[in-house]
Design an enzyme around this catalytic site. Structure first.
Site, PDB file in Angstrom:
ATOM      1  N   HIS A  40       2.118   7.041   2.332  1.00 60.44           N
ATOM      2  CA  HIS A  40       1.684   8.397   1.975  1.00 60.44           C
ATOM      3  C   HIS A  40       1.919   9.408   3.099  1.00 60.44           C
ATOM      4  CE1 HIS A  40      -1.878   7.610   4.361  1.00 60.44           C
ATOM      5  NE2 HIS A  40      -2.071   6.499   3.675  1.00 60.44           N
ATOM      6  N   LYS A  54       0.877  -1.174   0.000  1.00 58.99           N
ATOM      7  CA  LYS A  54       0.000   0.000   0.000  1.00 58.99           C
ATOM      8  C   LYS A  54       0.909   1.217   0.000  1.00 58.99           C
ATOM      9  CE  LYS A  54      -4.160  -1.894   0.628  1.00 58.99           C
ATOM     10  NZ  LYS A  54      -4.655  -2.227   1.960  1.00 58.99           N
ATOM     11  N   HIS A  75       1.280   8.691   6.712  1.00 62.62           N
ATOM     12  CA  HIS A  75       2.229   7.877   7.481  1.00 62.62           C
ATOM     13  C   HIS A  75       3.296   8.714   8.161  1.00 62.62           C
ATOM     14  CE1 HIS A  75       0.670   4.639   4.790  1.00 62.62           C
ATOM     15  NE2 HIS A  75       0.640   4.031   5.950  1.00 62.62           N
TER      16      HIS A  75
HETATM   17  N1  ARG Z   1      -0.744  -1.430   9.830  1.00 63.53           N
HETATM   18  C1  ARG Z   1      -1.730  -0.705  10.568  1.00 63.53           C
HETATM   19  C2  ARG Z   1      -2.337   0.389   9.683  1.00 63.53           C
HETATM   20  O1  ARG Z   1      -1.713   0.823   8.730  1.00 63.53           O
HETATM   21  C3  ARG Z   1      -1.165  -0.043  11.791  1.00 63.53           C
HETATM   22  C4  ARG Z   1      -0.609  -0.996  12.798  1.00 63.53           C
HETATM   23  C5  ARG Z   1      -0.671  -0.442  14.169  1.00 63.53           C
HETATM   24  N2  ARG Z   1      -0.068  -1.265  15.142  1.00 63.53           N
HETATM   25  C6  ARG Z   1      -0.654  -2.270  15.791  1.00 63.53           C
HETATM   26  N3  ARG Z   1       0.048  -2.949  16.662  1.00 63.53           N
HETATM   27  N4  ARG Z   1      -1.908  -2.565  15.580  1.00 63.53           N
HETATM   28  O2  ARG Z   1      -3.441   0.819   9.957  1.00 63.53           O
END
Ligand code: ARG
Length: 575
Positions: A130, A127, A133
């Site tokens: 962007h 993904k 982030h």
């Molecule tokens: N990958 C997730 C996102 O982009 C964020 C992860 C956050 N960390 C976690 N331990 N849930 O939304």
């Protein structure tokens, strides 16, 4: 650094029978109006013990302590004892401290080597990385630096979103419409294209969805062909993410993301079953959290596959067992508040007494002036492009303003990237904000370039003064032999007081998980420095005065540089 509250506490306590210094310290106030002194001590509470009217107590105390060299003056006003710190003693103490400690100024050992995990950035594989982030990445990196400065042993984790049914879709799409070369050239954009195409095609051909589920099931089972593709997507995406991390100067100690926990899930499910926390609901497994106002958490789907939340529970347990963390900090958007509240609650229900050492540090959204971003409509602003544009624009400004630098490209990079990070860390993290170029790159506002420019200005004064003077300033400051009254004028004194507070500010920012507290403080220091620079002549003929002023210039420069470093931003010597 002199702890005035403590010293005053000891002094006053020694004048009152049966009074502990700590008790006095608790009662000492810092008046908001400087006219009431730097510190004030209310005497109401003493009336009973001393059997005297509070104003009388204050008057007597004033008489007894006013001779101490720590004070410029001590006044009694009604029931208050107002104390004014000797400016000379304060400024000498401040510059000595900063110059002695250098890069260490602002660091402390409140964390005493306790392990703390900071999890941040955590993008999803395949993904786009962007502008959104930037938030978790920038705030998380700064929280890591602040905790490191507080003496904690920090472990930086990037919890990559590298697992889940979407990988089934991506593999199906790649097999049907993809080609290797495109993925190699522009991995994320290409994979995203496949993913979008999958959804378009699945509308017409619903069988595709089932195919994707089957493919993901094979991936979960570890079938070599699916595993190989998945690994390849992950590696290629990570290469792109790493380019951005390199630009930002960001590193991680671990990239253990969601997939890392896939084999640790059965244990979690067993524990949830054994402790009777989980129940069945229409074929799925859920935890009912209604009585806590947290709804129902879905743990496994009816086909037995696990979810995002299951992996977070597994990850927390794994981290506790691996790192024995004192705190486990998650820098993740506020949209996930419920998710975090749910799984932390479940970990607590499992009987883990450390559940509340897991801290969700949420933040608001960043939007663009043209509206919110939408991956589907192609309105995405890649973080890499923003950083590159910022460097480009900064370079134009540098050339146009004829800024004096050693190396235009290097300075443009430091300032361009610093500007983006600085604005990210300027507001309370929970606030939403709109990304605005003019605000980012303004050299005069409360911006990164302004603060960096102020640092460069301090460096330039020191260069002009010459090495001999700078050496002398260091020596005299360290030995406490300065002509301190040269730096007790209003502007100098305000600056010294702000510098003095820096170490406390760092700790406050850490305790509140709020880097903007550091950002705002260094803006204040930069403003105070510039006022001092304009109000007073620094490189005067009188040597004692010149040297004393140089110690303050050095201290301001060092503090700004250390503050910027806590935000992950460099401080150019020239710009
Ligand atoms: N990958 C997730 C996102 O982009 C964020 C992860 C956050 N960390 C976690 N331990 N849930 O939304």
């Amino acid at each position: 650094m002199i702890d005035y509250k403590k010293q005053i506490g000891e002094l006053i306590a020694s004048k009152i029978p049966d009074m502990e210094a700590a008790e006095v310290v608790d009662m000492i106030e810092v008046p908001s109006d400087r006219k009431m002194g730097d510190y004030a001590f209310p005497c109401f509470k003493l009336a009973k013990v001393l059997r005297k009217a509070p104003p009388l107590i204050a008057a007597d105390l004033a008489e007894e302590i006013k001779g101490d060299e720590m004070f410029e003056k001590v006044e009694q006003v009604n029931a208050y004892l107002n104390m004014f710190i000797s400016k000379e003693s304060l400024v000498k103490d401040v510059v000595k401290d900063v110059i002695d400690q250098g890069e260490g100024f602002g660091r402390s050992n409140v964390g005493e080597g306790k392990p703390v995990i900071v999890e941040y950035s955590s993008p999803n594989i395949a993904k786009p990385f962007h502008i959104g982030h930037l938030r978790s990445t920038g705030i998380g990196n700064s929280i890591y630096k602040i905790y490191d400065a507080m003496g904690y042993d920090v472990i930086r984790i990037n919890h990559l979103g590298d697992y889940g049914t979407q990988f089934g879709k991506m593999i199906v799409a790649y097999r049907k419409w993809g080609n290797e070369e495109d993925v190699r050239k522009t991995p994320i954009a290409t994979l995203l294209e496949y993913y979008t195409k999958f959804h378009v095609e699945a509308e017409k051909d619903p069988d595709l969805e089932q195919e994707a589920r089957d493919t993901f099931a094979r991936l979960e089972k570890g079938e070599p062909e699916e595993l190989e593709l998945w690994q390849w997507f992950r590696d290629e995406s990570l290469k792109e993410f790493t380019e951005v991390y390199d630009m930002l100067g960001i590193e991680f100690d671990s990239y253990a993301g969601e997939s890392f926990y896939s084999d640790k899930m059965p244990r979690v499910l067993d524990e949830l079953n054994e402790k009777g926390i989980m129940k069945e609901s229409r074929g799925a497994q859920v935890v009912d959290l209604e009585d806590k106002g947290l709804g129902t958490a879905l743990i496994t789907k009816s086909d037995g596959s696990t979810l995002y939340i299951t992996r977070d529970i597994a990850a927390a347990i794994y981290r506790k067992e691996t790192y024995d963390f004192y705190k486990n900090i998650y820098v993740v958007a506020s949209q996930q508040n419920l998710h975090f509240a749910q799984w932390i609650e479940i970990v607590e229900m499992l009987g883990y007494d450390w559940a509340r050492s897991c801290v969700h540090v949420p933040f608001g959204m960043v939007s663009l002036e043209e509206g919110t971003m939408s991956t589907r409509e192609g309105r995405v602003v890649f973080l890499k492009d923003v950083l590159e544009q910022s460097i480009e624009k900064t370079k134009e400004i540098i050339l146009e303003k004829n800024v004096n630098t050693d190396n235009v490209d290097e300075t443009a990079k430091m300032v361009g990237i610093g500007a983006v990070l600085f604005q990210e860390l300027s507001n309370n993290r929970i606030k939403d904000y709109v990304f605005n170029w003019d605000r980012v790159l303004n050299f005069d506002g409360e911006t990164g370039p302004y603060v960096q420019y102020t640092h460069a200005r301090s460096a330039s004064v020191l260069r002009k003064a010459g090495e001999a003077d700078v050496e002398e300033a260091r020596k005299l400051a360290a030995g406490g032999e300065l002509k301190g009254d040269a730096i007790t004028g209003d502007a100098a004194y305000e600056l010294a007081k702000l510098i003095k507070r820096f170490p406390e500010v760092v700790i406050e920012a850490g305790e509140k998980y709020e880097p903007s507290i550091v950002t705002r403080h260094i803006v204040s220091i930069a403003q105070a420095f510039n006022k001092f620079y304009h109000d007073e002549q620094i490189l005067v003929d009188d040597k004692d005065e010149r040297i004393a002023k140089l110690t303050l210039v050095m201290s301001a420069g060092t503090t700004i540089k250390n503050g910027l470093a806590l935000l992950g931003i460099g401080a150019p010597e020239r710009m």
